[in-house]
Write a protein that holds these residues in place. Sequence first.
Motif, short mmCIF file in Angstrom:
data_model
loop_
_atom_site.label_atom_id
_atom_site.label_comp_id
_atom_site.label_asym_id
_atom_site.label_seq_id
_atom_site.Cartn_x
_atom_site.Cartn_y
_atom_site.Cartn_z
N ARG A 35 0.67 -1.28 -0.07
CA ARG A 35 -0.09 0.01 0.16
C ARG A 35 1.17 0.99 -0.60
O ARG A 35 0.18 2.47 -0.79
CB ARG A 35 -0.80 -0.18 1.60
CG ARG A 35 -1.35 1.46 1.52
CD ARG A 35 -2.36 1.01 2.94
NE ARG A 35 -3.48 2.69 2.64
CZ ARG A 35 -4.43 2.23 3.69
NH1 ARG A 35 -4.59 1.30 4.38
NH2 ARG A 35 -5.24 3.61 4.50
N HIS A 36 1.83 1.34 1.08
CA HIS A 36 2.44 2.56 0.93
C HIS A 36 4.01 3.45 -0.29
O HIS A 36 3.50 3.92 -0.55
CB HIS A 36 3.01 2.80 2.70
CG HIS A 36 1.87 2.70 3.52
ND1 HIS A 36 1.42 3.84 3.97
CD2 HIS A 36 1.62 2.05 4.49
CE1 HIS A 36 0.66 3.89 4.79
NE2 HIS A 36 0.92 2.33 5.17
N TYR A 37 3.85 1.50 0.05
CA TYR A 37 4.89 2.57 -1.63
C TYR A 37 4.49 1.97 -2.39
O TYR A 37 4.45 3.08 -3.98
CB TYR A 37 5.62 0.92 -1.46
CG TYR A 37 6.78 0.58 -2.77
CD1 TYR A 37 7.91 1.40 -2.99
CD2 TYR A 37 5.69 0.00 -4.27
CE1 TYR A 37 8.62 0.80 -4.51
CE2 TYR A 37 7.31 -0.41 -5.56
CZ TYR A 37 7.76 0.65 -5.68
OH TYR A 37 8.63 0.55 -6.62
N VAL A 38 3.30 1.27 -3.20
CA VAL A 38 2.17 1.56 -4.09
C VAL A 38 1.98 3.47 -4.20
O VAL A 38 1.63 3.82 -5.56
CB VAL A 38 1.54 0.84 -4.38
CG1 VAL A 38 0.23 1.37 -5.54
CG2 VAL A 38 2.26 0.05 -4.88
N ASN A 78 -6.39 10.99 -2.38
CA ASN A 78 -4.69 11.88 -2.21
C ASN A 78 -3.82 11.48 -3.63
O ASN A 78 -2.63 12.40 -2.93
CB ASN A 78 -5.06 12.30 -1.13
CG ASN A 78 -5.30 13.08 -0.76
OD1 ASN A 78 -6.09 14.07 -0.68
ND2 ASN A 78 -6.12 12.88 0.39
N THR A 79 -4.38 10.41 -3.94
CA THR A 79 -2.80 9.91 -4.43
C THR A 79 -2.51 10.60 -5.97
O THR A 79 -4.02 10.84 -6.21
CB THR A 79 -3.04 8.21 -4.69
OG1 THR A 79 -2.54 7.82 -3.31
CG2 THR A 79 -1.13 8.16 -5.36
N LYS A 80 -1.92 11.23 -6.65
CA LYS A 80 -1.66 11.80 -8.61
C LYS A 80 -2.70 11.27 -8.65
O LYS A 80 -2.47 9.64 -9.47
CB LYS A 80 -0.24 12.46 -8.76
CG LYS A 80 0.09 13.12 -7.61
CD LYS A 80 1.29 14.12 -8.59
CE LYS A 80 1.73 14.68 -7.59
NZ LYS A 80 2.41 15.58 -8.30
N HIS A 81 -3.60 11.14 -9.82
CA HIS A 81 -4.59 10.83 -10.47
C HIS A 81 -5.34 11.42 -11.96
O HIS A 81 -5.57 12.30 -11.60
CB HIS A 81 -5.51 9.99 -10.04
CG HIS A 81 -6.65 10.03 -9.46
ND1 HIS A 81 -6.18 10.08 -7.78
CD2 HIS A 81 -7.29 10.76 -9.54
CE1 HIS A 81 -7.22 11.28 -7.21
NE2 HIS A 81 -8.23 10.82 -8.25
N LYS A 82 -5.56 10.77 -12.45
CA LYS A 82 -6.21 11.34 -13.67
C LYS A 82 -8.26 11.33 -13.70
O LYS A 82 -9.05 11.68 -13.46
CB LYS A 82 -6.49 11.30 -15.09
CG LYS A 82 -4.41 12.00 -15.55
CD LYS A 82 -4.29 11.67 -17.01
CE LYS A 82 -2.73 11.90 -16.92
NZ LYS A 82 -2.14 11.77 -18.33
N LYS A 83 -8.49 9.86 -13.62
CA LYS A 83 -9.68 9.99 -13.29
C LYS A 83 -9.52 8.20 -11.87
O LYS A 83 -8.84 7.45 -11.82
CB LYS A 83 -10.08 8.70 -14.41
CG LYS A 83 -10.36 9.58 -15.03
CD LYS A 83 -10.83 9.08 -17.08
CE LYS A 83 -10.97 9.64 -18.05
NZ LYS A 83 -11.40 9.67 -18.97
N PHE A 84 -10.59 8.20 -10.65
CA PHE A 84 -11.29 7.44 -10.11
C PHE A 84 -12.35 6.87 -10.02
O PHE A 84 -13.36 7.21 -10.36
CB PHE A 84 -11.45 8.64 -8.54
CG PHE A 84 -11.17 7.14 -7.94
CD1 PHE A 84 -9.44 7.27 -6.92
CD2 PHE A 84 -12.13 7.21 -6.98
CE1 PHE A 84 -9.73 6.33 -5.58
CE2 PHE A 84 -12.25 5.93 -5.57
CZ PHE A 84 -10.67 6.01 -5.38
N VAL A 85 -12.06 5.37 -9.84
CA VAL A 85 -13.34 4.64 -9.84
C VAL A 85 -13.81 3.71 -8.67
O VAL A 85 -12.69 3.26 -8.45
CB VAL A 85 -13.73 3.45 -11.67
CG1 VAL A 85 -14.65 3.10 -11.55
CG2 VAL A 85 -13.43 4.38 -12.53
N TYR A 86 -14.60 3.98 -8.30
CA TYR A 86 -14.92 3.69 -6.91
C TYR A 86 -16.32 2.77 -6.69
O TYR A 86 -17.58 3.31 -7.40
CB TYR A 86 -15.13 3.82 -5.30
CG TYR A 86 -15.32 3.23 -4.70
CD1 TYR A 86 -14.64 3.10 -3.53
CD2 TYR A 86 -16.92 3.47 -3.47
CE1 TYR A 86 -14.97 2.53 -2.50
CE2 TYR A 86 -17.04 3.26 -2.44
CZ TYR A 86 -16.35 2.56 -2.08
OH TYR A 86 -16.28 2.10 -0.63
N ILE A 87 -15.60 1.21 -7.49
CA ILE A 87 -16.80 -0.10 -7.11
C ILE A 87 -16.42 -1.42 -6.24
O ILE A 87 -15.50 -1.39 -6.10
CB ILE A 87 -16.64 -0.15 -8.89
CG1 ILE A 87 -17.89 -1.43 -9.83
CG2 ILE A 87 -15.25 -1.07 -9.08
CD1 ILE A 87 -17.68 -1.21 -11.14
#
Length: 102
Positions: A35-38, A78-87
């Motif tokens: 988790r913390h590395y990724v 809070n991780t840098k991303h462009k799109k987020f899908v919560y499923i």
Amino acid sequence: MSSTNRILVTGVTSGLGKYIYENIPDCVGMTRENRHYVLKDEYDLIIHCAFSSERGNDITDYFEYIDSNILLTNDLVNTKHKKFVYISSVAVYDEGYSNYKN
């Protein structure tokens, strides 16, 4: 960021997350152990399928429950991303009301 780290999938040890992880080539699978590395990398897409399936009186460790359901989600957004899908498929087969569906 390398080209293979464009998609992050959580919940890769079972269920929907595992299926998605095994069927999207070159994606990154997040577990409790990495988790913390990724979360230090950047992603084009985060597919969040992880959760704690304990419910109600079955919850044995409240910190772990909050960490798995709330704190992890907070870390992901809070991780840098462009799109987020919560499923989630946690309550697909439940017949009654739960906090996961109505």
